[in-house]
Scaffold this motif. Structure first.
Motif: not given
Length: 114
Positions: A23-40
């Motif tokens: 679960g922690d790795c799935i969360l981290a993978a989603g983070f790397v893949s999708y959140v870069g374009a968003f603000d805090k």
């Protein structure tokens, strides 16, 4: 005796992590893949509220207080990035962790507007 206690605690921690590593790795993978374009605010909404709740609803265990940065980086890497000129705010460190963990060119916001 204290070394024996420390090893015992480490074994308990690793046994507990075995249950939540997926679960922690799935969360981290989603983070790397999708959140870069968003603000805090949007980043936190996605991973803290939506993705964490979704993983739990699917029966996927994650660590209590799980933070993708715990999987993607550590104090040593953060210190290295800061010593190389990266600002020390959370968004900049997240961006650095994303860059260090992606295979292609990520889309990132610049919190410093540089």
């Amino acid at each position: 005796a204290s070394e024996n206690v420390r090893w015992g605690e480490e074994v308990k921690k690793l046994t507990s992590n075995k249950k939540t590593v997926v679960g922690d790795c799935i969360l981290a993978a989603g983070f790397v893949s999708y959140v870069g374009a968003f603000d805090k605010e949007l980043r936190e909404e996605l991973w803290k509220n939506q993705w964490t709740a979704d993983l739990k609803s699917r029966g996927i265990s994650i660590s209590d207080g799980s933070d993708p940065m715990d999987v993607l980086s550590d104090e040593g890497r953060n210190s290295t990035m800061i010593s190389e000129g990266l600002p020390s705010d959370r968004i900049s460190l997240e961006n650095g962790a994303i860059v260090n963990n992606c295979l292609r060119w990520p889309i990132l916001i610049d919190p410093q507007m540089q």
